[in-house]
Design an enzyme around this catalytic site. Structure first.
Site, PDB file in Angstrom:
ATOM      1  CE  LYS A 110     -46.849 -19.334   0.422  1.00  9.59           C
ATOM      2  NZ  LYS A 110     -46.551 -18.164   1.255  1.00  9.59           N
ATOM      3  N   GLY A 223     -59.684  -7.373   0.899  1.00 11.59           N
ATOM      4  CA  GLY A 223     -59.514  -8.757   1.405  1.00 11.59           C
ATOM      5  C   GLY A 223     -59.378  -8.742   2.913  1.00 11.59           C
ATOM      6  N   GLY A 225     -59.309 -11.429   5.227  1.00  8.48           N
ATOM      7  CA  GLY A 225     -59.081 -12.744   5.820  1.00  8.48           C
ATOM      8  C   GLY A 225     -58.210 -12.586   7.051  1.00  8.48           C
ATOM      9  CG  ASN A 226     -54.467 -14.671   9.481  1.00  9.66           C
ATOM     10  OD1 ASN A 226     -54.700 -14.252  10.607  1.00  9.66           O
ATOM     11  ND2 ASN A 226     -53.270 -15.043   9.093  1.00  9.66           N
ATOM     12  N   GLY A 228     -55.786  -9.333   6.248  1.00  7.60           N
ATOM     13  CA  GLY A 228     -56.515  -8.066   6.062  1.00  7.60           C
ATOM     14  C   GLY A 228     -57.438  -7.756   7.230  1.00  7.60           C
TER      15      GLY A 228
HETATM   16  P1  NAD Z   1     -57.200 -15.843   4.080  1.00  7.18           P
HETATM   17  O1  NAD Z   1     -57.575 -17.098   3.420  1.00  7.18           O
HETATM   18  O2  NAD Z   1     -57.349 -15.753   5.537  1.00  7.18           O
HETATM   19  O3  NAD Z   1     -57.972 -14.600   3.424  1.00  7.18           O
HETATM   20  C1  NAD Z   1     -57.993 -14.303   2.073  1.00  7.18           C
HETATM   21  C2  NAD Z   1     -58.900 -13.104   1.895  1.00  7.18           C
HETATM   22  O4  NAD Z   1     -58.902 -12.711   0.528  1.00  7.18           O
HETATM   23  C3  NAD Z   1     -60.362 -13.374   2.253  1.00  7.18           C
HETATM   24  O5  NAD Z   1     -60.899 -12.275   2.951  1.00  7.18           O
HETATM   25  C4  NAD Z   1     -61.057 -13.475   0.907  1.00  7.18           C
HETATM   26  O6  NAD Z   1     -62.405 -13.120   1.017  1.00  7.18           O
HETATM   27  C5  NAD Z   1     -60.238 -12.473   0.123  1.00  7.18           C
HETATM   28  N1  NAD Z   1     -60.314 -12.705  -1.304  1.00  7.18           N
HETATM   29  C6  NAD Z   1     -60.061 -13.843  -1.979  1.00  7.18           C
HETATM   30  N2  NAD Z   1     -60.277 -13.643  -3.289  1.00  7.18           N
HETATM   31  C7  NAD Z   1     -60.660 -12.347  -3.420  1.00  7.18           C
HETATM   32  C8  NAD Z   1     -61.029 -11.540  -4.511  1.00  7.18           C
HETATM   33  N3  NAD Z   1     -61.022 -12.032  -5.752  1.00  7.18           N
HETATM   34  N4  NAD Z   1     -61.369 -10.266  -4.281  1.00  7.18           N
HETATM   35  C9  NAD Z   1     -61.369  -9.747  -3.024  1.00  7.18           C
HETATM   36  N5  NAD Z   1     -61.019 -10.458  -1.959  1.00  7.18           N
HETATM   37  C10 NAD Z   1     -60.681 -11.745  -2.147  1.00  7.18           C
HETATM   38  O7  NAD Z   1     -55.690 -15.571   3.620  1.00  7.18           O
HETATM   39  P2  NAD Z   1     -54.562 -14.741   4.362  1.00  7.18           P
HETATM   40  O8  NAD Z   1     -53.767 -15.681   5.184  1.00  7.18           O
HETATM   41  O9  NAD Z   1     -55.143 -13.517   4.978  1.00  7.18           O
HETATM   42  O10 NAD Z   1     -53.646 -14.351   3.111  1.00  7.18           O
HETATM   43  C11 NAD Z   1     -53.942 -13.214   2.301  1.00  7.18           C
HETATM   44  C12 NAD Z   1     -52.676 -12.819   1.544  1.00  7.18           C
HETATM   45  O11 NAD Z   1     -51.629 -12.573   2.485  1.00  7.18           O
HETATM   46  C13 NAD Z   1     -52.144 -13.897   0.590  1.00  7.18           C
HETATM   47  O12 NAD Z   1     -51.562 -13.244  -0.526  1.00  7.18           O
HETATM   48  C14 NAD Z   1     -51.043 -14.568   1.400  1.00  7.18           C
HETATM   49  O13 NAD Z   1     -50.060 -15.187   0.588  1.00  7.18           O
HETATM   50  C15 NAD Z   1     -50.485 -13.334   2.134  1.00  7.18           C
HETATM   51  N6  NAD Z   1     -49.720 -13.664   3.342  1.00  7.18           N
HETATM   52  C16 NAD Z   1     -50.276 -14.407   4.349  1.00  7.18           C
HETATM   53  C17 NAD Z   1     -49.514 -14.678   5.488  1.00  7.18           C
HETATM   54  C18 NAD Z   1     -50.073 -15.440   6.649  1.00  7.18           C
HETATM   55  O14 NAD Z   1     -49.388 -15.528   7.686  1.00  7.18           O
HETATM   56  N7  NAD Z   1     -51.293 -15.949   6.587  1.00  7.18           N
HETATM   57  C19 NAD Z   1     -48.185 -14.228   5.566  1.00  7.18           C
HETATM   58  C20 NAD Z   1     -47.664 -13.452   4.522  1.00  7.18           C
HETATM   59  C21 NAD Z   1     -48.445 -13.190   3.415  1.00  7.18           C
END
Ligand code: NAD
Length: 422
Positions: A110, A223, A225-226, A228
């Site tokens: 990572k 959450g 983001g991508n 959720g």
């Molecule tokens: P992202 O940056 O697209 O979104 C993050 C989301 O979390 C946003 O909606 C943000 O508003 C929200 N957030 C941040 N802090 C917060 C808080 N304190 N309270 C409530 N919401 C909050 O990130 P992502 O890519 O969607 O990743 C989210 C999670 O999924 C992370 O734990 C990441 O490690 C995990 N993940 C991502 C992937 C991937 O392919 N992107 C793969 C596996 C796991």
């Protein structure tokens, strides 16, 4: 150790706690196991970036390579103000376990940068992304360590990074990064793969455990983001099987007992930058969202969302962990005692690394697949991993996370033993 002391534990200590629970059941102790308790390599770098106002700022960057006994190191890069070495170590460790659970031929790694991307202009973000590659170039590459997006990084950033790597290597090297835009060698459906992979697992769980429940099942997503936001849209279109009653971003949380029109809400967030003030939505606190009486709670933000402080208030019947490490070990003990079903991160969110593996394979072979091929292969991988985890949990009479660790750790230890101590 008291509960309060336990709760002060860091993400990496939480990860080791999870490992020890599986090792206690497996009753293994070996040199190979000692090797996987710590990352194999850790690199820190200062990344200087020329800002738009002419000043130079120096950002702290990290790459942790946990283990490569099963294949090249693999794992995303996070850009966030709270990124530190401990967090990146935990995320790298979870990648090794995840690739083991899914049986994709990678180890775990990572990366991260301590930065608030909301403060950067697009030009500054590009210079930071290219600077990350220049500093970590000696240790990454298509056969050594392949990064991908994580929280607050995206396909555009992967395109810049892949381009910078290719310039330094003197040849186009698409397989050095995954999660790229499709136009730059990315795989079709990589952008939705983490969410879709979670939904494939969810469908299996419902078949086994929720088959007698009335539909639609109610869902709260922490959450958007991508990952959720992606799962919200997929569940919204799933034949009225699900009703999304609550959603949050880092600033706001909203509730509507009738269920949200998710595409409309996401469009509003994209246009106005907020989910508050949506017609029919009640504003609630983040803690209230976590405590809602729903069928499925989906944490999709960052680590340590559910802790000993709020675990007893959780009323969801099932938690689908799309974030990495959203539940602390002590909180998990409480939830399991309360009969909450937890689908662990190392299974539930592994669709991302699985389609990253597909992307890397396509880049290496030069032959690209269509969406139906990607989806068929992703569905097969996710469902087979769930079946293996479920069977292991029955064999060892343990929870799904510990079962997933038992499966993955056995594979990593065997691969490490085959190579010997070196
Ligand atoms: P992202 O940056 O697209 O979104 C993050 C989301 O979390 C946003 O909606 C943000 O508003 C929200 N957030 C941040 N802090 C917060 C808080 N304190 N309270 C409530 N919401 C909050 O990130 P992502 O890519 O969607 O990743 C989210 C999670 O999924 C992370 O734990 C990441 O490690 C995990 N993940 C991502 C992937 C991937 O392919 N992107 C793969 C596996 C796991």
């Amino acid at each position: 150790m008291t509960i309060k002391e336990m709760e002060r534990e860091t993400p990496f200590q939480n990860a080791l706690n999870q490992l020890e629970k599986a090792c206690d059941i497996l009753q293994v102790e070996s040199d190979a196991l000692n090797i996987i308790r710590e990352p194999q390599k850790t690199m820190l770098a200062s990344i200087p970036v020329k800002m738009d106002n002419g000043e130079t700022r120096v950002f702290q960057g990290y790459r942790v390579q946990h283990n490569n006994a099963r294949g090249p190191y693999k794992g995303g890069i996070r850009f966030h103000p709270n990124v530190d070495l401990d967090e990146v170590k935990a995320l790298a460790f979870w990648m090794s376990v995840k690739t083991g659970v899914l049986d994709v031929p990678y180890g775990g790694a990572k990366g991260g940068v301590t930065v608030d991307v909301k403060e950067l202009s697009p030009g500054e973000l590009e210079r930071l992304s290219r600077g990350f590659v220049r500093q970590f170039y000696p240790i990454i590459g298509p056969d050594t360590d392949i990064p991908a997006p994580d929280a607050y990084t995206n396909p555009q950033i992967m395109a810049w990074m892949m381009d910078e790597y290719s310039i330094l290597a003197g040849q186009k090297t698409p397989a050095a990064f995954t999660g790229k835009p499709v136009e730059n060698g990315g795989s079709i459906d990589r952008d939705t793969s983490t969410s879709q992979g979670g939904v494939y697992v969810l469908e299996e769980v419902i078949k086994h455990r929720f088959k007698d429940r009335k539909k639609p099942l109610t869902v709260a997503i922490y959450g958007i983001g991508n990952v959720g936001g992606g799962v919200a849209e997929i569940l919204h279109y799933a034949n009225n099987d699900f009703k999304i009653v609550a959603l949050s971003d880092s600033k706001n949380a909203v509730y509507n007992e009738k269920g949200f029109d998710v595409p409309f809400l996401m469009a509003k967030k994209n246009e106005e930058g907020t989910i508050a003030g949506f017609n029919g939505a009640k504003e609630i606190s983040h803690e209230e969202l976590l405590a809602l009486d729903v069928d499925i709670l989906i944490p999709a933000a960052l680590e340590n969302t559910i802790t000993v402080e709020n675990a007893n208030g959780i009323r969801a019947k099932m938690i689908l962990e799309l974030a990495n490490g959203p539940i602390t070990p002590e909180a998990e003990r409480i939830l399991l005692k309360n009969n909450t079903l937890i689908i662990p991160d190392i299974l539930a969110n592994a669709g991302g690394v699985t389609v990253s593996y597909f992307e890397w394979s396509q880049n290496k072979s030069g032959y690209y697949w269509d969406s139906s091929e990607v989806q068929a292969k992703l569905s097969k991988k996710m469902k087979s991993a769930y079946k293996n985890v479920l069977e292991t949990s029955k064999t060892y009479k343990t929870d799904l996370r510990t079962a997933a660790y038992i499966l993955a750790v056995s594979k990593i230890v065997k691969a490490q033993e085959n190579l010997g101590v070196r």
